[in-house]
Design an enzyme around this catalytic site. Structure first.
Site, PDB file in Angstrom:
ATOM      1  N   PRO A 256       0.851  -1.196   0.000  1.00  0.00           N
ATOM      2  CA  PRO A 256       0.000   0.000   0.000  1.00  0.00           C
ATOM      3  C   PRO A 256       0.890   1.250   0.000  1.00  0.00           C
ATOM      4  CG  PRO A 256       0.106  -0.922   2.200  1.00  0.00           C
ATOM      5  CD  PRO A 256       0.922  -1.830   1.323  1.00  0.00           C
ATOM      6  N   ASP A 429       6.131   2.664   1.487  1.00  0.00           N
ATOM      7  CA  ASP A 429       5.204   1.639   1.952  1.00  0.00           C
ATOM      8  C   ASP A 429       4.550   2.167   3.237  1.00  0.00           C
ATOM      9  OD1 ASP A 429       3.920  -0.582   2.989  1.00  0.00           O
ATOM     10  OD2 ASP A 429       5.521  -1.980   2.436  1.00  0.00           O
ATOM     11  N   HIS A 430       3.243   2.393   3.180  1.00  0.00           N
ATOM     12  CA  HIS A 430       2.563   3.004   4.321  1.00  0.00           C
ATOM     13  C   HIS A 430       2.490   2.064   5.525  1.00  0.00           C
ATOM     14  CE1 HIS A 430       0.590   6.464   5.839  1.00  0.00           C
ATOM     15  NE2 HIS A 430       0.084   6.879   4.697  1.00  0.00           N
ATOM     16  N   ARG A 431       2.869   0.787   5.343  1.00  0.00           N
ATOM     17  CA  ARG A 431       2.875  -0.134   6.472  1.00  0.00           C
ATOM     18  C   ARG A 431       4.071   0.095   7.389  1.00  0.00           C
ATOM     19  NH1 ARG A 431       2.718  -5.643   3.137  1.00  0.00           N
ATOM     20  NH2 ARG A 431       4.379  -4.427   2.125  1.00  0.00           N
TER      21      ARG A 431
END
Length: 459
Positions: A256, A429-431
């Site tokens: 994401p 990566d938004h994680r």
């Protein structure tokens, strides 16, 4: 009694499971020596010449140029220990396989011919540890007169005899590719390079001096199932292009991602680079300065120098920065990796970028040169564009994009001036982090671009 040994496509490392035959370097009936390259193959990582671990007479080849073979598939068979070649062409004195690897552990090829029970170890100029992983399944020797268990491939069309010293001396695989595309027979050329090496200029000269064709037939053979005129062209997704497609698809499916960007005044950075290069010594590239800024920013924001382990549901942060950079080649886009970039100076980074870029263009990058990156620097400004939202190089967590540096109106010290402006973008990566961390990383990079003295704090 001669033994016929089967040589299969070896494990080329880095999880590669298949390779495409680019060019055969030997023909049926040729006498080959131990460790002589017999075929040029292209994998998803690089183009390599595969050496044969046996010496003797080639009795059969399997697979045509352009065909893709899995690891372990037969490549060719060699009559080892024959007093005379099968076609009566002469003795095969080179027919003894190597008995043991050299004492220095350099990874040279070995083979055991005792009842076909030995393993074959093929060296590719890498470490002995990595060479030990590349073992080919054992083969069973049989007499030349005995029927073969493997169905023989159709005999190839006759080709001019190779020089006595071995394969045609060519400077790089790209020259071989150019010759194939232009229909030039390399064995008929006299190389102008050192020791008779055939250069790109030799192939191009042969093309210009060749007589005009008498018909409109294509220089390369039309593959079976080719589309009719006016129909859509179908290009196989394999080799480098196939690997890129698989990686980008996986990145889009799993990561994401989000992108943030900022414009920065690069005037002072350009001036600092000019001053460095004017002081003498090796020239420092702009990409090396940007890489040095990246490694300093990653030291402050290690969340972006990481990857996500989905199986363990963990974020794995790397203590080292292995910096990938995008390089456009004739074979497509590749991402070579500068190992331990955080330990290198601007001069060291410049030299390593130059070495890897030259190897990428020549098609000589090893699989190890293209894997293991932890962060990627993408200088798409060389294509004349200002911005981009790139796809993250899976399994990394972030990529810094750099647009072109161009004169633009800019407010400098309260007044409108013309400055050298660049757009910087960070896809992450938004994680692994939130916008605050990503923004902090990008702002630090922009500050260093605008005021290079800021970087001195971390040196």
């Amino acid at each position: 009694m001669a033994q016929v040994l089967e040589f299969t496509l070896p494990d080329l490392g880095e999880g590669l499971t298949e390779a495409e035959i680019v060019r055969w370097l030997v023909s049926v009936g040729d006498v080959v020596a131990v460790d002589q390259p017999v075929v040029e193959v292209e994998t998803a990582k690089a183009m390599v010449e595969v050496p044969c671990p046996y010496g003797g007479v080639v009795t059969a080849r399997f697979g045509e140029e352009g065909e893709e073979l899995p690891v372990g598939a037969p490549l060719l068979t060699v009559a080892v220990g024959a007093a005379e070649a099968p076609d009566g062409s002469g003795p095969a004195s080179a027919g003894q396989p190597a008995a043991a690897p050299p004492a220095d552990g350099s990874g040279a090829s070995t083979a055991s011919a005792e009842e076909g029970s030995g393993n074959v170890l093929v060296g590719y100029g890498t470490s002995a540890a990595s060479a030990r992983r590349r073992r080919v399944r054992p083969v069973v020797p049989i007499a030349v007169s005995a029927p073969r268990a493997v169905a023989p491939a159709p005999s190839p069309a006759p080709v001019p005899a190779a020089p006595a010293e071995g394969p045609v001396p060519v400077i790089s695989p790209l020259v071989r590719k150019l010759a194939r595309e232009r229909g030039v027979d390399l064995r008929r050329l006299r190389g102008s390079g050192p020791h008779g090496l055939i250069l790109r200029a030799d192939v191009e000269r042969a093309v210009t001096e060749a007589p005009a064709p008498q018909d409109t037939a294509p220089a390369r053979p039309v593959p079976a199932g080719a589309v009719a005129a006016g129909a859509a062209e179908r290009v196989p997704l394999r080799g480098v292009r196939g690997a890129v497609a698989d990686k980008l698809t996986r990145s889009r499916q799993e990561i994401p991602d989000a992108t943030c960007w900022v414009d920065a005044d690069a005037t002072e950075l350009m001036a600092a680079r000019a001053a460095m290069n004017a002081a003498g010594g090796e020239k420092v590239s702009l990409l090396a300065l940007l890489a040095r800024i990246c490694t300093a920013a990653l030291a402050r924001h290690p969340e972006l120098n990481s990857r996500v382990d989905l199986a363990a549901r963990e974020i794995v942060r790397s203590p080292e920065v292995h910096l990938g950079f995008a390089a456009q080649t004739e074979r497509g886009l590749v991402v070579p990796v500068v190992r331990d970039a955080h330990t290198r100076s601007a001069e060291g980074l410049t030299a390593e970028f130059a070495r890897l870029t030259e190897a990428a263009r020549a098609g000589t990058l090893s699989p190890a040169d293209l894997t293991g990156g932890t962060f990627t620097l993408n200088n798409y400004g060389v294509f004349g564009v200002d911005g981009s939202t790139p796809i993250i190089n899976h399994p990394e967590a972030a990529m810094l994009g750099v647009g072109r540096i161009v004169p633009k109106p800019w407010v400098h010290h309260g007044e409108l001036a013309v400055r050298q402006v660049v757009q910087l973008s960070l896809t992450f990566d938004h994680r692994v982090c939130d916008g605050g961390t990503a923004g902090g990383f990008l702002r630090y990079v922009a500050d260093c671009v605008e005021h290079p003295a800021v970087l001195l704090r971390t040196l």
